[in-house]
Design an enzyme around this catalytic site. Structure first.
Site, PDB file in Angstrom:
ATOM      1  N   HIS A 271       0.843  -1.201   0.000  1.00 34.19           N
ATOM      2  CA  HIS A 271       0.000   0.000   0.000  1.00 34.19           C
ATOM      3  C   HIS A 271       0.881   1.255   0.000  1.00 34.19           C
ATOM      4  O   HIS A 271       0.438   2.322  -0.451  1.00 34.19           O
ATOM      5  CB  HIS A 271      -0.908   0.024   1.232  1.00 34.19           C
ATOM      6  N   ASP A 343      -4.273  -6.018  -8.127  1.00 34.24           N
ATOM      7  CA  ASP A 343      -4.518  -5.333  -6.862  1.00 34.24           C
ATOM      8  C   ASP A 343      -4.787  -3.861  -7.200  1.00 34.24           C
ATOM      9  O   ASP A 343      -4.617  -3.429  -8.335  1.00 34.24           O
ATOM     10  CB  ASP A 343      -3.294  -5.494  -5.943  1.00 34.24           C
TER      11      ASP A 343
END
Length: 593
Positions: A271, A343
């Site tokens: 992230h 993702d």
């Protein structure tokens, strides 16, 4: 005279001879005709026989040819997916290749743009999109209503894993983390947890769960995966991960296994930054890829590809953008024919190293069917427009687009994805089903699960189970007005506040110089039945877990702007809860000083 008589005799004789020859000729001709007639009759019979045989053979041949012709001229079986694809425009097809996130707890103009203009193939909801049970049902129903005029229903997705990745309303009991399931090492238990997750998602109108995690946590410093993994053993992760996948699928929710080719041996949170994996293909096949291989053999429908750079396989691009990993490894070597999704392309692993435009195009050319864009309308527009431009300038082939959309439509058809609305959720009934799956229906566990649910619900409100007081809105004067004076009052310098004990109610309240409560603590006797495993099972991996010099272990969780703390005495083989509290640091520190 004699001469005349002689001439006449010659004429008579000649006539007689002529007549005789004529009769002979007739006889001969008659004989010949009879013979010829016999011959012809025989030949006719023979020919008739031949013709009859040939006719029979021809009839048989014609019959056979007719049957073959019928077989050849049967209407070919229709392919409804291909027919649906043929009716779609390029804009429709590109929209199907995007799943998008959005802001807010209701449908707004941005959400309508996603669905009506870009015709996205799906949406993903995160925790900020969820307020409570009623709101969530209204939101998913509104999404379906908005999409009802489009040709294809939406993937309505969420990454509901259980444990610390819990996206459901706080009134819904959480399911255990993958690590807790892994510790039980029971395939049936994993299946039942997957199945009950599917039931709760179905109840709220979802059709896709981006779970389970098939990563193997081989790196102890890996916090982004941590207890989201079933464990560090490939066979256990493989067995339980596939069982949970099947449980989700059996509830008619599309499971998405993740994060291919394995996010377990990393120490960086994707992230925030791009993680690096140094393992070679042999190591991956022997460890990280084992659960994925098992999932593919058990007909996995969708796989999420990670933002990780596997140097020894593709040193130039992360897995989510790597043709070597998606097409050569995933598709060809492992034979995966389902849907591939990246993702979230707005994560730091991509955003800090690539432009979103180039990343999206490269991911599609690498073999990805769906680009996940978790945040930002502008980001969705960028992905959509970059793919469209790449097709029109032949950087992406139309055949590539068609194959991806065909796979997407096939999956939606398989699970009967539709725009049907759902009814309001009976929270109590749903929680009973979840409790049963978690506890195996024992009375003690059901009671404990209800207690934990009550704790979680009250914590969200800034309150505790046996006191109708709330942080921020309650002062010590209100407490005294309702309960009278406290049994004990003590100023704690370290906390910069005064703690007042109400023994009768098993409660301690702490207030600052402004008289406002900043902590409410419960000593309710019912808490003594909860073990530290019960609490971790329900709430997942704690934000902090410390052991103090007072022979206590304190674990805490963040609930909105507050902290939920549980205190367990150490020393015994099984640690039972002594007390817990809801606490607000800003009220304690800022207003107390």
């Amino acid at each position: 005279m004699k001469k005349l008589i002689f001439k006449m005799m010659l004429i008579v004789i000649s006539l007689l001879l002529i007549n005789g020859c004529s009769n002979n000729t007739k006889n001969i001709n008659t004989n010949n005709t009879d013979k010829q007639n016999n011959v012809n009759a025989n030949n006719t019979d023979k020919q008739n026989n031949i013709n009859t045989n040939n006719t029979d053979k021809q009839k048989m041949k014609n019959t056979s040819q007719t049957e073959d012709t019928k077989k050849m001229t049967l209407t070919p079986r229709k392919d409804p997916i291909q027919e649906q694809l043929n009716k779609m425009t390029l804009n429709d097809k590109i929209g199907q290749m995007i799943i998008a996130g959005f802001d807010g707890v209701t449908i707004n103009s941005s959400t309508q743009t996603l669905i009506n203009k870009y015709k996205v193939g799906g949406v993903i909801l995160y925790q900020p999109n969820v307020k409570d049970a009623g709101q969530l049902v209204n939101l998913t129903n509104a999404i379906k209503t908005t999409n009802s005029k489009n040709k294809v229903p939406l993937f309505i997705s969420v990454d509901q894993e259980g444990g610390r990745v819990h996206r459901m309303p706080t009134s819904i009991q959480n399911t255990p983390s993958a690590r807790i399931i892994g510790n039980k090492n029971d395939a049936n238990y994993a299946y039942n947890i997957g199945n009950v997750i599917a039931k709760e998602l179905q109840s709220f109108g979802f059709n896709t769960d981006i779970a389970p995690v098939l990563d193997i946590q081989t790196n102890p410093n890996n916090t982004v995966i941590g207890d989201r993994s079933f464990g560090s053993n490939s066979s256990i992760v493989s067995k339980l991960g596939v069982s949970m996948m099947k449980g989700i699928s059996s509830g008619n929710i599309i499971p998405v296994v993740k994060h291919f080719p394995g996010h377990g041996d990393t120490s960086v949170d994707s992230h925030l930054e791009l993680p690096l994996v140094r393992n070679d293909l042999t190591r991956l096949k022997n460890v990280e890829l084992v659960p994925f291989n098992n999932a593919f053999k058990n007909h996995a429908d969708m796989v999420m590809v990670a933002h990780i750079l596997v140097q020894k396989i593709d040193p130039n691009y992360p897995a989510s953008m790597s043709k070597t990993i998606i097409t050569d490894l995933l598709r060809k070597q492992y034979g995966f024919g389902g849907v591939v999704i990246t993702d979230d392309m707005t994560m730091g692993a991509i955003a800090k190293h690539y432009t979103l435009k180039n990343a999206a195009v490269r991911a599609v050319n690498a073999g990805a069917d769906i680009i996940l864009v978790g945040h930002g309308m502008d980001n969705v527009a960028t992905v959509y427009n970059s793919i469209y431009s790449a097709v029109t300038n032949h950087s992406i082939s139309l055949d590539t687009i068609n194959k991806s959309v065909y796979r997407i439509l096939t999956l939606k058809h398989k699970y009967n994805v539709n725009n049907n609305k759902v009814s309001p959720v009976n929270v109590s009934n749903l929680n009973n089903q979840i409790t049963k799956a978690i506890s195996n229906t024992t009375t003690t566990n059901i009671t404990n699960s209800k207690l934990l649910l009550n704790i979680a619900t009250k914590a969200k409100e800034g309150s505790i189970i046996n006191a109708d007081f709330h942080l921020k809105s309650t002062t010590i004067n209100i407490v005294r007005k309702i309960w009278g004076n406290e049994d004990k009052r003590e100023y704690i310098a370290a906390a910069k506040g005064t703690y007042s004990t109400y023994s009768k109610y098993h409660v301690v309240v702490a207030y600052n110089k402004g008289q406002q409560l900043f902590e409410i603590r419960s000593f309710d006797p019912s808490l003594k039945a909860l073990t530290i495993a019960d609490v971790k099972n329900y709430f997942g991996s704690p934000k902090t877990d410390v052991k103090t010099s007072n022979k206590e272990e304190i674990i805490s969780y963040t609930i909105g702007t507050n902290t939920l703390k549980f205190v367990f005495p150490t020393g015994a083989q099984t640690m039972y809860l002594d007390h817990y509290s809801i606490y607000n640091a800003s009220l304690a520190n800022n207003m107390a000083s």
